[in-house]
Each structure stands twice: as structure tokens, then as C-alpha cells.
Design a protein around this motif. Structure first.
Motif, mmCIF file in Angstrom:
data_model
loop_
_atom_site.group_PDB
_atom_site.id
_atom_site.type_symbol
_atom_site.label_atom_id
_atom_site.label_comp_id
_atom_site.label_asym_id
_atom_site.label_seq_id
_atom_site.Cartn_x
_atom_site.Cartn_y
_atom_site.Cartn_z
ATOM 1 N N ASN A 19 0.814 -1.229 0.000
ATOM 2 C CA ASN A 19 0.000 0.000 0.000
ATOM 3 C C ASN A 19 0.843 1.275 0.000
ATOM 4 O O ASN A 19 0.464 2.297 0.582
ATOM 5 C CB ASN A 19 -0.961 0.012 1.192
ATOM 6 C CG ASN A 19 -1.948 -1.140 1.138
ATOM 7 O OD1 ASN A 19 -2.531 -1.401 0.073
ATOM 8 N ND2 ASN A 19 -2.112 -1.833 2.250
ATOM 9 N N ILE A 20 2.003 1.187 -0.629
ATOM 10 C CA ILE A 20 2.893 2.344 -0.768
ATOM 11 C C ILE A 20 2.830 2.821 -2.216
ATOM 12 O O ILE A 20 2.959 2.019 -3.147
ATOM 13 C CB ILE A 20 4.337 1.985 -0.390
ATOM 14 C CG1 ILE A 20 4.421 1.606 1.093
ATOM 15 C CG2 ILE A 20 5.279 3.153 -0.683
ATOM 16 C CD1 ILE A 20 5.762 1.012 1.493
ATOM 17 N N ILE A 21 2.623 4.109 -2.394
ATOM 18 C CA ILE A 21 2.589 4.678 -3.740
ATOM 19 C C ILE A 21 3.959 5.275 -4.048
ATOM 20 O O ILE A 21 4.372 6.244 -3.418
ATOM 21 C CB ILE A 21 1.513 5.771 -3.859
ATOM 22 C CG1 ILE A 21 0.123 5.182 -3.553
ATOM 23 C CG2 ILE A 21 1.531 6.411 -5.250
ATOM 24 C CD1 ILE A 21 -0.979 6.217 -3.484
ATOM 25 N N PRO A 22 4.691 4.705 -5.006
ATOM 26 C CA PRO A 22 5.999 5.240 -5.366
ATOM 27 C C PRO A 22 5.874 6.326 -6.438
ATOM 28 O O PRO A 22 5.220 6.113 -7.463
ATOM 29 C CB PRO A 22 6.736 4.016 -5.911
ATOM 30 C CG PRO A 22 5.649 3.161 -6.488
ATOM 31 C CD PRO A 22 4.385 3.462 -5.734
ATOM 32 N N ILE A 23 6.468 7.469 -6.184
ATOM 33 C CA ILE A 23 6.491 8.542 -7.177
ATOM 34 C C ILE A 23 7.951 8.825 -7.535
ATOM 35 O O ILE A 23 8.749 9.189 -6.671
ATOM 36 C CB ILE A 23 5.827 9.837 -6.647
ATOM 37 C CG1 ILE A 23 4.386 9.564 -6.203
ATOM 38 C CG2 ILE A 23 5.883 10.926 -7.714
ATOM 39 C CD1 ILE A 23 3.445 9.152 -7.335
ATOM 40 N N GLU A 44 10.032 8.886 -4.194
ATOM 41 C CA GLU A 44 9.352 9.279 -2.958
ATOM 42 C C GLU A 44 8.228 8.281 -2.699
ATOM 43 O O GLU A 44 7.487 7.896 -3.614
ATOM 44 C CB GLU A 44 8.785 10.698 -3.080
ATOM 45 C CG GLU A 44 9.842 11.772 -2.942
ATOM 46 C CD GLU A 44 9.269 13.178 -2.917
ATOM 47 O OE1 GLU A 44 8.056 13.343 -3.211
ATOM 48 O OE2 GLU A 44 10.016 14.120 -2.614
ATOM 49 N N LEU A 45 8.096 7.898 -1.435
ATOM 50 C CA LEU A 45 7.170 6.830 -1.075
ATOM 51 C C LEU A 45 6.025 7.388 -0.240
ATOM 52 O O LEU A 45 6.210 7.765 0.922
ATOM 53 C CB LEU A 45 7.921 5.740 -0.313
ATOM 54 C CG LEU A 45 9.128 5.157 -1.084
ATOM 55 C CD1 LEU A 45 9.944 4.252 -0.182
ATOM 56 C CD2 LEU A 45 8.661 4.413 -2.321
ATOM 57 N N TYR A 46 4.837 7.427 -0.811
ATOM 58 C CA TYR A 46 3.648 7.950 -0.145
ATOM 59 C C TYR A 46 2.892 6.781 0.485
ATOM 60 O O TYR A 46 2.546 5.809 -0.187
ATOM 61 C CB TYR A 46 2.772 8.705 -1.141
ATOM 62 C CG TYR A 46 3.405 9.986 -1.615
ATOM 63 C CD1 TYR A 46 2.995 11.222 -1.111
ATOM 64 C CD2 TYR A 46 4.448 9.970 -2.540
ATOM 65 C CE1 TYR A 46 3.599 12.398 -1.529
ATOM 66 C CE2 TYR A 46 5.059 11.145 -2.971
ATOM 67 C CZ TYR A 46 4.638 12.346 -2.457
ATOM 68 O OH TYR A 46 5.248 13.514 -2.875
ATOM 69 N N ASN A 128 4.146 8.722 -11.673
ATOM 70 C CA ASN A 128 3.536 7.612 -10.944
ATOM 71 C C ASN A 128 3.582 6.383 -11.840
ATOM 72 O O ASN A 128 2.836 6.292 -12.817
ATOM 73 C CB ASN A 128 2.097 7.948 -10.574
ATOM 74 C CG ASN A 128 1.467 6.881 -9.691
ATOM 75 O OD1 ASN A 128 1.812 5.706 -9.770
ATOM 76 N ND2 ASN A 128 0.523 7.297 -8.854
ATOM 77 N N PRO A 129 4.471 5.406 -11.546
ATOM 78 C CA PRO A 129 4.581 4.234 -12.417
ATOM 79 C C PRO A 129 3.397 3.280 -12.307
ATOM 80 O O PRO A 129 3.235 2.404 -13.165
ATOM 81 C CB PRO A 129 5.874 3.572 -11.928
ATOM 82 C CG PRO A 129 5.996 3.984 -10.497
ATOM 83 C CD PRO A 129 5.426 5.361 -10.423
ATOM 84 N N LEU A 130 2.574 3.451 -11.275
ATOM 85 C CA LEU A 130 1.391 2.609 -11.140
ATOM 86 C C LEU A 130 0.291 3.044 -12.095
ATOM 87 O O LEU A 130 -0.349 2.218 -12.752
ATOM 88 C CB LEU A 130 0.878 2.644 -9.692
ATOM 89 C CG LEU A 130 1.882 2.220 -8.608
ATOM 90 C CD1 LEU A 130 1.255 2.348 -7.229
ATOM 91 C CD2 LEU A 130 2.365 0.792 -8.860
ATOM 92 N N THR A 131 0.095 4.348 -12.181
ATOM 93 C CA THR A 131 -0.947 4.877 -13.081
ATOM 94 C C THR A 131 -0.374 5.348 -14.405
ATOM 95 O O THR A 131 -1.110 5.720 -15.309
ATOM 96 C CB THR A 131 -1.671 6.050 -12.406
ATOM 97 O OG1 THR A 131 -0.709 7.095 -12.128
ATOM 98 C CG2 THR A 131 -2.318 5.619 -11.106
ATOM 99 N N LYS A 132 0.977 5.324 -14.483
ATOM 100 C CA LYS A 132 1.685 5.785 -15.693
ATOM 101 C C LYS A 132 1.289 7.221 -16.066
ATOM 102 O O LYS A 132 0.988 7.536 -17.215
ATOM 103 C CB LYS A 132 1.438 4.838 -16.861
ATOM 104 C CG LYS A 132 1.991 3.435 -16.627
ATOM 105 C CD LYS A 132 1.734 2.540 -17.822
ATOM 106 C CE LYS A 132 2.458 1.192 -17.663
ATOM 107 N NZ LYS A 132 2.118 0.488 -16.417
#
Length: 457
Positions: A19-23, A44-46, A128-132
Motif C-alpha cells: 500500500n505504498i505509492i511510489p512517485i 518518494e514513497l507515499y 507515478n509508475p502505477l498509473t503511468k
């Protein structure tokens, strides 16, 4: 969307599973947008709860460097990348200098607030590599497209004096135009003594980036002049008001010639960083004594002995930015002898003259400085096809095998002992005399050297 290394995907997925969002932030995003290769990545880890949690997540991917852990940073070498991981942070000024900040770490602030602490808009872009998707709260993409250097926030920018020099090297490296507001801020910071707050090591690091990473360092050096920063690097500020002979230097002042020389040297960098910084600084400082030696002789501007007198001025200048004595001692001979190839060529010097020169300076490096000095100017007539003096000296020094180093001595201490001499202080006198005779070409072989020695006993 930016090009993203697929090899990093398992690491990104591991962060997502916790549950960490990497930016991805800063230079990696900026460089990807302009197709500039880089191997450094900041993430950066949100949503991160602790660095201990992060260590557990990252452990399967390789050995972590925890040197920066007290500052909230963990470093990982992975798939050819050096990746810095940290939670988003906010900095507040509490003391003088580049390190005078208090840092607060957060897991739940938004990207725009975290990015506000960054220096320039082009460094405040996230991915954001999750949402590209790209995150660009301060218009950095547009500034990058229009080749503008703009600060993110006036109030936070002026808190860090190093940012003045970062602006200088960024303008040069990426060939940007400095925003008027940013230029004004930097001028005010310099007037307030911001550069005096910086340790010489940090100043030198920014100068190295300017000189080693830009195709046209003159862009940054001219910006530094516009900012009023040359006086901090005195006596560079005197070069602009020092005229030159319009026949040999139709480009104008010593400053203009120096900038052209530095840019010319940048095109000849060797990709050996230690050697290149020696060459680039030698190009910057080669005429540093002209403001103190320029006179009019029979109606013609001249600067007699400026190379010799430049040694001490260059030494003091270099000591202002570095404590690296070996680096300084590598630069000074290039300043001292930068005009010697032309003089030797003009006088059709002997092999002995070239052998003597090789004991004072690396001729191969000297030829690069001499070439930069020759082509770093305008010409009244057509641009010459080659540097005749350099080509001549290269051929002669190569034939003498002294392009890289002076000749080894033909007579050694063991030769004196073989003749029955007992080691003593006289050995040095004899060996020094023998080497001088060798340079004067009184002998050219070991056997001739031994025969010469017998005549000295």
C-alpha cells in the motif's frame, strides 16, 4: 508517460503490495523527458510508515546502503540503477549555509506540497509508475519544452545558497534561458553574501558539473557574470574589461576569448573526469594574469609574461575552491606553458627544447590547451584548417617518445656503483648533471651515458 525500465517493475509491485505509492521524482523524470540517459533514480514513497518497513520490503532486491538513513534516505543498487528511496519531506531553514535545514518527513502529504521545496520547476515533475501518469504542479514540463529555468517558489529558493550555482550549471548543461525572476533572486542572494556561506567542496562540485557536463560552459559562466557572481571568483571579473590586440584577438576582451576557449576545450574532453577537470580549469585560467600584465608596446596591446605570472594567481584562485593539491599542481603547468607550443614552432626549436618541456608539463595535455587557445577566438580571415604549431609539436614529441611523459634517465645510481663509487650525496649531483646532459642530447644511449660519466669523475 515516460520510458520506464521494465526491470524495476517487480520492485514497484512490491511497494504497491504494501500500500505504498511510489512517485519517481527529480532528475530521472526531467532527463527522461528530454531523452537524456541517466542511471540515478529518486523515488518518494507515499504511505510509507517507517524506514524499517522499507528495509524489509527492499531486502530481497539487493544490499541496501543505509548511510543516509538518519536523513530518511535508503539507497539501493538495482538493475544498473542507483535508486534513492525516501518519504516525502518538507524543509525549513534554521541556520546558515546549504545544510542549515530542519527536515520533517510525512507519509500523507500531497505531491504538490512535497515538490514545493524543490529548486526549479523542471526538477519538480513526478511520475507515478502505477498509473503511468506525470505529476506537474508547477508547470515544469512546459518550462522544459520552452527551455526556461524557473524557480518553484521564491521564498523556499532563497533559503539555499547552493541554488545560485545550481542555476548556473543547469543553464549550461541543458542550454536553458534563466527566467528574469530567478535571475533577480540570484542577484539578490549574491549581494547578500550567499556564496560566502558555502563550503568550498560544494562550490567545486557545482563547478565540476558546469565544466564537465555541458557542451557550452560559457552559457553558465556568462549567467554567473549577469548575476554579479564573478567577483566571488576574482579576478575573473577583471577579464571583461581587459582588452586584447584586435589583430590576434578580434573577438574582443580576455573574457570573451576565455569563454570561447572553455567551450573549445569542452569539445575535446577525454571522458576521464580527473584529467578533464584539469584541462577545463586550465582553459578557464590560462589568461588569468592578463588583467595585471596588459600594456601597450609600440601601439600594440600585449601581455608580456602573463603565463609565468598566472601561476600564482591561478594557484590562489584554485585554493579558493579546492584543497586537492595534486589537482592544482596538474593545472598550473598548463597555465604556465599554454603559449609554449606556438613559441617553439615559431622558433623552430630543437629536440632538446622539446625534451626539456616534457619535464615540466604533459605535452599531450598541453597540446589540447594550446589548440583550445588557438581556436577559441575569432579570425580576421578564414578559419584555419588546423593548428600548425600543435601538429608540429605533436609529431616531434611523438618521435622523441615524450608525448605523455619525460624521457626516463639513461644513467642510474646502479651505474655509478658499477664504476666503484660509494653512495653519497654526490650521487644526486652526478645524476642530475647526467639527466641535464641527456636532455641537452650530449648522449642518447646508455653506453654513451656511461662514457660521459667517466669524463665527469
Amino acid at each position: 508517460m515516460i520510458p520506464f525500465p521494465t526491470a524495476v517493475s517487480p520492485l514497484i509491485d512490491a511497494l504497491k503490495d504494501h500500500n505504498i505509492i511510489p512517485i519517481i521524482v527529480g532528475g530521472y523524470v526531467r532527463d527522461a523527458l528530454i531523452a537524456h540517459p541517466t542511471h540515478d533514480m529518486d523515488i518518494e514513497l507515499y504511505g510509507l510508515t517507517s524506514l524499517e518497513e522499507l528495509e524489509v520490503i527492499l531486502k530481497p532486491f539487493g544490499k541496501l546502503n543505509a548511510v543516509g538513513k538518519s536523513f530518511g534516505v535508503l539507497k539501493l543498487s538495482y538493475q544498473g540503477l542507483t535508486i534513492d528511496f525516501s518519504p516525502p519531506r518538507i524543509e525549513s531553514k534554521h541556520g546558515a549555509g546549504h545544510k542549515g535545514f530542519e527536515i520533517e518527513w510525512f507519509s500523507d502529504i500531497d505531491f504538490a506540497r512535497a515538490a514545493r521545496r524543490r529548486d526549479f520547476t523542471i526538477n519538480a515533475i513526478g511520475y507515478n509508475p502505477l498509473t503511468k501518469t506525470l505529476l506537474d504542479p508547477y508547470g515544469g514540463i512546459e518550462d522544459l519544452k520552452n527551455k526556461r529555468l524557473v524557480c518553484v517558489d521564491n521564498n523556499t529558493f532563497v533559503e539555499d545558497p547552493l541554488r545560485v550555482l545550481r542555476a548556473v550549471q543547469f543553464v549550461a548543461r541543458f542550454e536553458l534561458t534563466c527566467d528574469e525572476n530567478l535571475l533577480r533572486l540570484c542577484r539578490d542572494m549574491i549581494l547578500a553574501g550567499a556564496l560566502n556561506e558555502l563550503p568550498k567542496e560544494r562550490i567545486f562540485e557545482e563547478l565540476k558539473k558546469l565544466l564537465l557536463l555541458s557542451n557550452r560552459p560559457s552559457l553558465g559562466l556568462n549567467l554567473l557574470k549577469e548575476m554579479g557572481g564573478l567577483s566571488f571568483f576574482s579576478p575573473l571579473e577583471k577579464l571583461e574589461t581587459t582588452p586584447q590586440d584586435p589583430v590576434s584577438h578580434p573577438e574582443g576582451s580576455v573574457w570573451t576569448h576565455t569563454l570561447m576557449c572553455v567551450d573549445e576545450m569542452a569539445h575535446m574532453r577525454t571522458k576521464e573526469n580527473k584529467r578533464d577537470i584539469v584541462l577545463m580549469l586550465a582553459a578557464l585560467l590560462h589568461d588569468i594574469a592578463k588583467p595585471f600584465t596588459t600594456i601597450v608596446i609600440e601601439g600594440v596591446l600585449n601581455a608580456p609574461h602573463h603565463a609565468e605570472k598566472g601561476i600564482e594567481i591561478a594557484r590562489q584562485w584554485l585554493m579558493h575552491i579546492t584543497d586537492d593539491k595534486s589537482l592544482i599542481e596538474g593545472i598550473l603547468p598548463l597555465v604556465r606553458y599554454h603559449g609554449t607550443p606556438r613559441k617553439l614552432y615559431r622558433n623552430r626549436a630543437s629536440d632538446s627544447d622539446i625534451l626539456h618541456l616534457s619535464t615540466h608539463v604533459c605535452i599531450k595535455d598541453l597540446l589540447l590547451i594550446s589548440r583550445a587557445d588557438f581556436f577559441g577566438r575569432l579570425f580576421v580571415s578564414a578559419l584555419p584548417e588546423k593548428h600548425d604549431a600543435g601538429a608540429w609539436l605533436y609529431e616531434r614529441a611523438s618521435a622523441l617518445n615524450v608525448l605523455h611523459a619525460p624521457p626516463p634517465p639513461l644513467l642510474m645510481g646502479r651505474d655509478l656503483i658499477a664504476l666503484g663509487l660509494t653512495p653519497s650525496t654526490r650521487f644526486k649531483t652526478l645524476l642530475d648533471g647526467a639527466y641535464e646532459a641527456q636532455l641537452n642530447q650530449e648522449f642518447t644511449t646508455s653506453e654513451q651515458a656511461k662514457a660521459w660519466l667517466v669524463t665527469q669523475l
